[in-house]
Design a protein around this motif. Structure first.
Motif, PDB file in Angstrom:
ATOM      1  N   THR A   1      33.784  22.555  70.161  1.00  0.00           N
ATOM      2  CA  THR A   1      33.754  23.685  69.230  1.00  0.00           C
ATOM      3  C   THR A   1      32.442  23.628  68.437  1.00  0.00           C
ATOM      4  OG1 THR A   1      36.162  23.635  68.973  1.00  0.00           O
ATOM      5  CG2 THR A   1      34.905  24.822  67.293  1.00  0.00           C
ATOM      6  N   ALA A   2      31.628  24.649  68.558  1.00  0.00           N
ATOM      7  CA  ALA A   2      30.350  24.675  67.831  1.00  0.00           C
ATOM      8  C   ALA A   2      30.603  24.951  66.348  1.00  0.00           C
ATOM      9  CB  ALA A   2      29.427  25.735  68.423  1.00  0.00           C
ATOM     10  N   TYR A   3      29.960  24.166  65.473  1.00  0.00           N
ATOM     11  CA  TYR A   3      30.171  24.350  64.039  1.00  0.00           C
ATOM     12  C   TYR A   3      28.945  23.907  63.237  1.00  0.00           C
ATOM     13  CZ  TYR A   3      31.027  19.283  63.735  1.00  0.00           C
ATOM     14  OH  TYR A   3      30.907  17.907  63.786  1.00  0.00           O
ATOM     15  N   ARG A   4      28.810  24.494  62.052  1.00  0.00           N
ATOM     16  CA  ARG A   4      27.800  24.091  61.066  1.00  0.00           C
ATOM     17  C   ARG A   4      28.501  23.909  59.731  1.00  0.00           C
ATOM     18  NH1 ARG A   4      24.205  27.815  59.641  1.00  0.00           N
ATOM     19  NH2 ARG A   4      25.276  29.615  60.544  1.00  0.00           N
ATOM     20  N   ILE A   5      28.046  22.961  58.919  1.00  0.00           N
ATOM     21  CA  ILE A   5      28.674  22.690  57.627  1.00  0.00           C
ATOM     22  C   ILE A   5      27.694  22.979  56.495  1.00  0.00           C
ATOM     23  CG2 ILE A   5      29.620  20.886  56.129  1.00  0.00           C
ATOM     24  CD1 ILE A   5      30.844  19.588  58.527  1.00  0.00           C
ATOM     25  N   LEU A   6      28.147  23.776  55.526  1.00  0.00           N
ATOM     26  CA  LEU A   6      27.346  24.150  54.362  1.00  0.00           C
ATOM     27  C   LEU A   6      28.109  23.802  53.092  1.00  0.00           C
ATOM     28  CD1 LEU A   6      26.347  27.747  55.589  1.00  0.00           C
ATOM     29  CD2 LEU A   6      25.109  25.617  56.010  1.00  0.00           C
ATOM     30  N   VAL A   7      27.388  23.288  52.095  1.00  0.00           N
ATOM     31  CA  VAL A   7      28.041  22.934  50.824  1.00  0.00           C
ATOM     32  C   VAL A   7      27.486  23.764  49.667  1.00  0.00           C
ATOM     33  CG1 VAL A   7      28.598  20.582  51.515  1.00  0.00           C
ATOM     34  CG2 VAL A   7      26.397  21.048  50.421  1.00  0.00           C
ATOM     35  N   ASP A   8      26.814  24.867  49.982  1.00  0.00           N
ATOM     36  CA  ASP A   8      26.129  25.647  48.953  1.00  0.00           C
ATOM     37  C   ASP A   8      27.068  26.196  47.889  1.00  0.00           C
ATOM     38  OD1 ASP A   8      27.270  27.189  50.942  1.00  0.00           O
ATOM     39  OD2 ASP A   8      25.787  28.792  50.810  1.00  0.00           O
ATOM     40  N   LYS A   9      28.311  26.498  48.246  1.00  0.00           N
ATOM     41  CA  LYS A   9      29.241  27.084  47.278  1.00  0.00           C
ATOM     42  C   LYS A   9      29.688  26.062  46.234  1.00  0.00           C
ATOM     43  CE  LYS A   9      33.585  29.637  46.925  1.00  0.00           C
ATOM     44  NZ  LYS A   9      34.700  30.285  47.655  1.00  0.00           N
ATOM     45  N   TYR A  10      29.904  24.810  46.670  1.00  0.00           N
ATOM     46  CA  TYR A  10      30.418  23.770  45.777  1.00  0.00           C
ATOM     47  C   TYR A  10      29.348  22.748  45.379  1.00  0.00           C
ATOM     48  CZ  TYR A  10      35.035  25.513  47.055  1.00  0.00           C
ATOM     49  OH  TYR A  10      36.136  26.308  47.251  1.00  0.00           O
ATOM     50  N   GLY A  11      28.345  22.578  46.211  1.00  0.00           N
ATOM     51  CA  GLY A  11      27.301  21.595  45.934  1.00  0.00           C
ATOM     52  C   GLY A  11      27.604  20.212  46.476  1.00  0.00           C
ATOM     53  N   TYR A  12      28.858  19.926  46.737  1.00  0.00           N
ATOM     54  CA  TYR A  12      29.237  18.629  47.296  1.00  0.00           C
ATOM     55  C   TYR A  12      30.650  18.716  47.862  1.00  0.00           C
ATOM     56  CZ  TYR A  12      32.648  17.541  43.671  1.00  0.00           C
ATOM     57  OH  TYR A  12      33.754  17.553  42.866  1.00  0.00           O
ATOM     58  N   SER A  13      30.999  17.703  48.638  1.00  0.00           N
ATOM     59  CA  SER A  13      32.368  17.615  49.147  1.00  0.00           C
ATOM     60  C   SER A  13      32.737  16.153  49.348  1.00  0.00           C
ATOM     61  CB  SER A  13      32.503  18.356  50.481  1.00  0.00           C
ATOM     62  OG  SER A  13      33.802  18.163  51.026  1.00  0.00           O
ATOM     63  N   ASN A  14      33.877  15.760  48.783  1.00  0.00           N
ATOM     64  CA  ASN A  14      34.499  14.472  49.084  1.00  0.00           C
ATOM     65  C   ASN A  14      35.680  14.773  49.993  1.00  0.00           C
ATOM     66  OD1 ASN A  14      32.749  12.995  47.515  1.00  0.00           O
ATOM     67  ND2 ASN A  14      34.102  12.909  45.739  1.00  0.00           N
ATOM     68  N   HIS A  15      35.628  14.296  51.199  1.00  0.00           N
ATOM     69  CA  HIS A  15      36.709  14.590  52.126  1.00  0.00           C
ATOM     70  C   HIS A  15      36.951  13.425  53.081  1.00  0.00           C
ATOM     71  CE1 HIS A  15      32.973  16.175  54.042  1.00  0.00           C
ATOM     72  NE2 HIS A  15      33.475  15.548  55.097  1.00  0.00           N
ATOM     73  N   ILE A  16      38.114  13.419  53.654  1.00  0.00           N
ATOM     74  CA  ILE A  16      38.447  12.441  54.684  1.00  0.00           C
ATOM     75  C   ILE A  16      38.319  13.130  56.030  1.00  0.00           C
ATOM     76  CG2 ILE A  16      40.296  11.033  55.685  1.00  0.00           C
ATOM     77  CD1 ILE A  16      41.344  10.599  52.828  1.00  0.00           C
ATOM     78  N   ILE A  17      37.677  12.441  56.948  1.00  0.00           N
ATOM     79  CA  ILE A  17      37.521  12.986  58.291  1.00  0.00           C
ATOM     80  C   ILE A  17      38.161  12.034  59.288  1.00  0.00           C
ATOM     81  CG2 ILE A  17      35.200  11.968  58.454  1.00  0.00           C
ATOM     82  CD1 ILE A  17      34.506  14.235  60.416  1.00  0.00           C
ATOM     83  N   VAL A  18      38.887  12.604  60.232  1.00  0.00           N
ATOM     84  CA  VAL A  18      39.525  11.827  61.295  1.00  0.00           C
ATOM     85  C   VAL A  18      39.060  12.380  62.634  1.00  0.00           C
ATOM     86  CG1 VAL A  18      41.699  11.058  62.324  1.00  0.00           C
ATOM     87  CG2 VAL A  18      41.565  11.448  59.852  1.00  0.00           C
ATOM     88  N   ASN A  19      38.536  11.482  63.486  1.00  0.00           N
ATOM     89  CA  ASN A  19      38.209  11.843  64.866  1.00  0.00           C
ATOM     90  C   ASN A  19      39.350  11.312  65.730  1.00  0.00           C
ATOM     91  OD1 ASN A  19      35.867  12.256  63.457  1.00  0.00           O
ATOM     92  ND2 ASN A  19      34.561  11.047  64.801  1.00  0.00           N
ATOM     93  N   PHE A  20      39.945  12.155  66.541  1.00  0.00           N
ATOM     94  CA  PHE A  20      41.117  11.703  67.302  1.00  0.00           C
ATOM     95  C   PHE A  20      41.280  12.457  68.605  1.00  0.00           C
ATOM     96  CE2 PHE A  20      42.680  15.355  64.993  1.00  0.00           C
ATOM     97  CZ  PHE A  20      43.642  15.932  65.816  1.00  0.00           C
ATOM     98  N   ASP A  21      42.108  11.914  69.463  1.00  0.00           N
ATOM     99  CA  ASP A  21      42.566  12.578  70.670  1.00  0.00           C
ATOM    100  C   ASP A  21      44.092  12.540  70.676  1.00  0.00           C
ATOM    101  OD1 ASP A  21      40.073  13.192  71.871  1.00  0.00           O
ATOM    102  OD2 ASP A  21      39.878  11.100  72.508  1.00  0.00           O
TER     103      ASP A  21
END
Length: 282
Positions: free
Chosen positions: A64-84
């Protein structure tokens, strides 16, 4: 894949903080789950753009093609999980996302999936996910015995909860959609002879004409215009058979702009002229 059969493999699980955009389009080799703890970010996909903020979760499949932008909030603290969804490729190393020009589709770990995770899934109000995901991050770091099996069990529980949430949200949407459509049909019935149309209905219910038509078509299977025309045709046929009103008078009572347009619509829908319809029925 059946829900009873999936045995997820957690390849990566960590708390991530970002404070800058990632404007280059990427594709991942496994599934990606993001849950925002603070701040937020916007993900630009090929077909849609989704803003994910505190307490919200986003899941999307590999390739899935994607781009990530933080311009609205300025930052992001998040948890990311890579899985199958299967554990067959657990021994393979974590594979970082690639740019579109260097992505190798044949290196995707697994295409096994389960609805609704076979497409982009965005869910709000998933605050409870944070506790499980934080525990998963600790388990991933611990390297305890049977850590992968524990992570698999924890992720399976989390994914099932997300499936329940998606189903519940969909039921609420369908209920809300059905209520709006019922009100629209009542309004059409009350205003049928006044020239009611999509624009008038959209203004009445506070929607864009395209949006309210999409809602109606999703629920009823036909467009608002087609529904209005069908109701007008039913009224016209009733008047043709039960009165001696002229075609022009019936046209006006049914809310058509002119007798010629009424005759054109009648012919198109009934494959007969109004006068011949009256004549054949008597």
């Amino acid at each position: 894949m059946n829900i009873k059969d999936f045995n997820p493999c957690v390849r990566f699980c960590s708390l991530i903080k970002i404070n800058e955009d990632y404007p280059k389009a990427l594709k991942a080799y496994d599934f990606r789950l993001f849950h925002v703890l603070e701040g937020g970010f916007t993900v630009v996909f090929e077909s849609e753009t989704i803003t994910v903020s505190k307490g919200e979760t986003l899941v999307f499949p590999p390739n899935t093609a994607y781009r990530i932008l933080v311009d609205k909030y300025g930052y992001s603290n998040h948890i990311i999980v890579n899985f199958d969804f299967v554990s067959n490729h657990y021994e393979k190393a974590v594979h970082a996302p690639s740019g579109l020009d260097s992505f190798k589709e044949n290196e995707i770990f697994s295409n096994c999936s389960l609805p609704p995770f076979d497409k982009i899934l965005y869910l709000s109000d998933t605050w409870s996910c944070a506790t499980v995901l934080k525990e998963m991050c600790l388990e991933k770091k611990s390297n305890h015995m049977y850590s992968q099996e524990m992570l698999s069990a924890m992720l399976k529980k989390l994914l099932v909860e997300l499936m329940r949430k998606e189903r519940s949200d969909q039921k609420l949407k369908n209920t809300g959609r059905a209520m709006i459509c019922a009100r629209i049909k009542d309004y059409i019935g009350d205003t049928l002879t006044t020239g009611v149309n999509n624009i008038v209905i959209a203004q009445k219910f506070g929607y864009h004409p395209y949006a309210i038509n999409a809602i109606f078509k999703k629920s009823e299977g036909i467009s608002i215009h087609s529904y209005i025309t069908a109701k007008k045709m039913a009224l016209a046929k009733e008047l043709l058979l039960s009165t001696v009103l002229s075609v022009s008078e019936i046209s006006e009572k049914c809310g058509f702009s002119s007798a010629s347009y009424f005759s054109e619509c009648f012919m198109k829908n009934e494959h007969i002229t109004p006068l011949n319809y009256r004549k054949n029925a008597r």
